[in-house]
Scaffold this motif. Sequence first.
Motif, mmCIF file in Angstrom:
data_model
loop_
_atom_site.group_PDB
_atom_site.id
_atom_site.type_symbol
_atom_site.label_atom_id
_atom_site.label_comp_id
_atom_site.label_asym_id
_atom_site.label_seq_id
_atom_site.Cartn_x
_atom_site.Cartn_y
_atom_site.Cartn_z
ATOM 1 N N ARG A 1 2.046 1.770 -3.461
ATOM 2 C CA ARG A 1 0.968 2.293 -4.314
ATOM 3 C C ARG A 1 0.831 3.802 -4.138
ATOM 4 N N ARG A 2 0.880 4.258 -2.906
ATOM 5 C CA ARG A 2 0.750 5.690 -2.647
ATOM 6 C C ARG A 2 1.921 6.466 -3.240
ATOM 7 N N GLU B 1 0.826 -1.207 0.000
ATOM 8 C CA GLU B 1 0.000 0.000 0.000
ATOM 9 C C GLU B 1 0.862 1.261 0.000
ATOM 10 N N ARG C 1 -3.937 0.448 4.428
ATOM 11 C CA ARG C 1 -4.970 0.055 3.470
ATOM 12 C C ARG C 1 -5.327 1.271 2.624
ATOM 13 N N PRO C 2 -5.956 1.055 1.469
ATOM 14 C CA PRO C 2 -6.357 2.194 0.629
ATOM 15 C C PRO C 2 -7.346 3.100 1.353
#
Length: 286
Positions: free
Chosen positions: A90-91, A87, A120-121
């Motif tokens: 991803r960020r 995560e 988490r998203p």
Amino acid sequence: MIFARVPKHLAKAVASMSPEMRKHRYLTAAGFVIAQYLRKNFAAQRLQNFLEAYRDPSGGMSYQYSTSVTMMGETIFLLRRSPGFTEFCRRLKSRDLRAAFLEALAARLFMQGGCIIHARPESMNKGEDFDFSVVRGGEEINVEVTSLTSPVFAESTLVNTLARKKGQLPSDKPAIIVCMYPAAWFADDPTAALYVVANRFFGKSRRINAIVFLAEHWLSDEALLNGGLIVSRQEFFNGNPRHPADLTFLRQELPPVPTSVEQLLINAVPVQQESEFYRWVDACLA
């Protein structure tokens, strides 16, 4: 020496550095790490404000750029074994780079305190949209990270920012806010001013167990075109939180902020020796 969860080809790339690359081994290795996990070539893209001032006045790579890239690569490497690692990557790939990196840097702080990091998203739901959670000794703590960029310190602005961030954290578990502020706010020791802010905030809220204030201090030697970065840290604890938690891992005696590049470089030696990233690079090149 075994370093878990490091792709073999990444270690091979570091081990295969040319003699010229080895002159900047940690910067080069950090670039390899960033390319591996984020699929970004920072040397070519000069990304966003986080990596501003790519060139120094002589035309060479600036110390601000090399320091930022090295710190980012090191942080990504250190977080690679955390459950929230995917995560965070991803960020860093998709969001504002500076904001995403500050979250990763804060997570690293907790990881170094013995915490397991989960992320988490975004949920986009009030009270559930915090940045990550940490688990230590079976105790879960939610964490929200923020930064301020206003040029001048204003107590009310800082208190209001903390109040807004409080709303993103659930009320059913211990919670911490990490806040980065501009070092230029204070010419002298900021402890007294931050203490007033923390007490004012805690007086109105039991939801937050602690506030961790961070500040970036860039030191430079213009004659040598050299410098570095130190991130200072101060913690303030709520004396009457809704959900008490053991936060002794945050209560660390930190050395004073260096006032010269020479002192900064001296202090950096033991820090590098303790970092798994620097030990990994040295082991690959041994």
